[in-house]
Design an enzyme around this catalytic site. Sequence first.
Site, PDB file in Angstrom:
ATOM      1  N   LEU A   1       1.979   5.749  -5.418  1.00 32.86           N
ATOM      2  CA  LEU A   1       2.051   6.286  -4.049  1.00 32.86           C
ATOM      3  C   LEU A   1       3.440   6.878  -3.903  1.00 32.86           C
ATOM      4  O   LEU A   1       4.434   6.210  -4.205  1.00 32.86           O
ATOM      5  CB  LEU A   1       1.813   5.166  -3.024  1.00 32.86           C
ATOM      6  CG  LEU A   1       1.679   5.584  -1.555  1.00 32.86           C
ATOM      7  CD1 LEU A   1       0.831   4.557  -0.781  1.00 32.86           C
ATOM      8  CD2 LEU A   1       3.024   5.728  -0.856  1.00 32.86           C
TER       9      LEU A   1
ATOM     10  N   VAL B   1       6.010   9.989  -1.726  1.00 31.71           N
ATOM     11  CA  VAL B   1       6.201  10.979  -0.662  1.00 31.71           C
ATOM     12  C   VAL B   1       7.358  11.889  -1.076  1.00 31.71           C
ATOM     13  O   VAL B   1       8.404  11.402  -1.556  1.00 31.71           O
ATOM     14  CB  VAL B   1       6.519  10.263   0.675  1.00 31.71           C
ATOM     15  CG1 VAL B   1       6.936  11.250   1.750  1.00 31.71           C
ATOM     16  CG2 VAL B   1       5.309   9.451   1.141  1.00 31.71           C
TER      17      VAL B   1
ATOM     18  N   GLY C   1      10.664   8.925   5.210  1.00 29.12           N
ATOM     19  CA  GLY C   1      11.251   8.347   6.428  1.00 29.12           C
ATOM     20  C   GLY C   1      10.642   8.881   7.707  1.00 29.12           C
ATOM     21  O   GLY C   1      11.172   8.662   8.793  1.00 29.12           O
TER      22      GLY C   1
ATOM     23  N   ASP D   1       1.645  -2.282  -8.329  1.00 32.05           N
ATOM     24  CA  ASP D   1       2.800  -2.562  -9.192  1.00 32.05           C
ATOM     25  C   ASP D   1       3.913  -1.681  -8.671  1.00 32.05           C
ATOM     26  O   ASP D   1       3.989  -0.504  -9.031  1.00 32.05           O
ATOM     27  CB  ASP D   1       2.458  -2.151 -10.636  1.00 32.05           C
ATOM     28  CG  ASP D   1       2.538  -3.319 -11.585  1.00 32.05           C
ATOM     29  OD1 ASP D   1       3.405  -4.177 -11.374  1.00 32.05           O
ATOM     30  OD2 ASP D   1       1.726  -3.343 -12.529  1.00 32.05           O
TER      31      ASP D   1
ATOM     32  N   TYR E   1       6.021  -2.291   0.605  1.00 27.62           N
ATOM     33  CA  TYR E   1       4.689  -2.913   0.619  1.00 27.62           C
ATOM     34  C   TYR E   1       4.711  -4.252   1.355  1.00 27.62           C
ATOM     35  O   TYR E   1       3.761  -4.577   2.071  1.00 27.62           O
ATOM     36  CB  TYR E   1       4.166  -3.070  -0.815  1.00 27.62           C
ATOM     37  CG  TYR E   1       3.892  -1.724  -1.459  1.00 27.62           C
ATOM     38  CD1 TYR E   1       2.794  -0.969  -1.063  1.00 27.62           C
ATOM     39  CD2 TYR E   1       4.751  -1.192  -2.414  1.00 27.62           C
ATOM     40  CE1 TYR E   1       2.549   0.277  -1.619  1.00 27.62           C
ATOM     41  CE2 TYR E   1       4.510   0.051  -2.978  1.00 27.62           C
ATOM     42  CZ  TYR E   1       3.417   0.782  -2.577  1.00 27.62           C
ATOM     43  OH  TYR E   1       3.180   2.011  -3.110  1.00 27.62           O
TER      44      TYR E   1
ATOM     45  N   PHE F   1       4.155  -4.109   4.958  1.00 27.18           N
ATOM     46  CA  PHE F   1       2.778  -3.904   5.426  1.00 27.18           C
ATOM     47  C   PHE F   1       1.870  -5.091   5.099  1.00 27.18           C
ATOM     48  O   PHE F   1       0.649  -4.966   5.166  1.00 27.18           O
ATOM     49  CB  PHE F   1       2.204  -2.612   4.837  1.00 27.18           C
ATOM     50  CG  PHE F   1       2.852  -1.392   5.415  1.00 27.18           C
ATOM     51  CD1 PHE F   1       2.479  -0.904   6.663  1.00 27.18           C
ATOM     52  CD2 PHE F   1       3.890  -0.760   4.742  1.00 27.18           C
ATOM     53  CE1 PHE F   1       3.111   0.200   7.218  1.00 27.18           C
ATOM     54  CE2 PHE F   1       4.529   0.347   5.294  1.00 27.18           C
ATOM     55  CZ  PHE F   1       4.134   0.824   6.532  1.00 27.18           C
TER      56      PHE F   1
END
Length: 169
Positions: free
Chosen positions: A93, A95, A101, A131, A140, A143
Amino acid sequence: MTRFHIRQLNKSVDKTSFDCGQPELNDYIRHYASQDVKRNVARVFIATPESAETQLAGFFTLSAGSIHCSELPEAFAKTLPRYPVPVAILGRLAVDVHFQGKGLGSILLTEACQRVAHASSTLAVIGIIVDAKDAAAEFYRHFGFTPLPGKPNKLLLPTTTFAPKTLIR
Ligand SMILES: CC(C)(COP(=O)(O)OP(=O)(O)OC[C@H]1O[C@@H](n2cnc3c(N)ncnc32)[C@H](O)[C@@H]1OP(=O)(O)O)[C@@H](O)C(=O)NCCC(=O)NCCS
C-alpha cells in the site's frame, strides 16, 4: 479537497512518475504489478484524482494467503483450528509523496477492508495480514491492526472487526 477514483490497475494510468519515497514500492508498481495481475498472484487497485485520471496517486494489492495459528496472538488462536487458516494479504500500500498526509492512505486502507469484507462472503478469511515497512507499522496500528507475537511489523486485522455480520453469516 481532492476526490479520488479507485479501481483496478489499467493501462491508461502513468506508473512511471509514481514516487512514494520507497524505491522497492515504486519499482513494484512500475515493473511488476501488471505481471502479478496477469498471473493471478495479486489484484492491484489504484487511486487517481478525479480531475486527472492518468495520474497515479496511490495503490494497494490484495492476495490470498494462509497463516498457522501458532503465529497468531494466543487469545485469537484459541478460537481457531490447529492448522493453517486462510487470510487476505495486503501485500503493498503506497501513496505518492505529493498526496501523503492528506488522507489517501486511510481511504485506500478502508477500500481494501471493504473489498475483503465483500470477498469473504464467498471466500472465507480470518483477517487481513500486512507485512509493514518499519516506518509504516505505526500507520496500521493507528487503524486497529495488531502486531503478531514477536513480529512487530507483521500485523493482523480480524475479519470480525471490519466485516458486517450480515455479510458473512
Ligand atoms: C504510510 C502511507 C501509506 C500513509 O499514507 P498517507 O496518505 O500519508 O496517510 P493518511 O494521510 O491517510 O494518514 C492517516 C493517519 O495515519 C497517520 N499516519 C500516516 N502515516 C503514518 C506513519 N508512517 N506512521 C504513523 N502514522 C501515520 C496520519 O497521521 C493520520 O492520522 P490521523 O487520522 O490521526 O490524522 C504513506 O505515507 C506511504 O505511502 N508511505 C511510503 C510507502 C510505505 O511505507 N507504505 C507502506 C508499506 S507496508
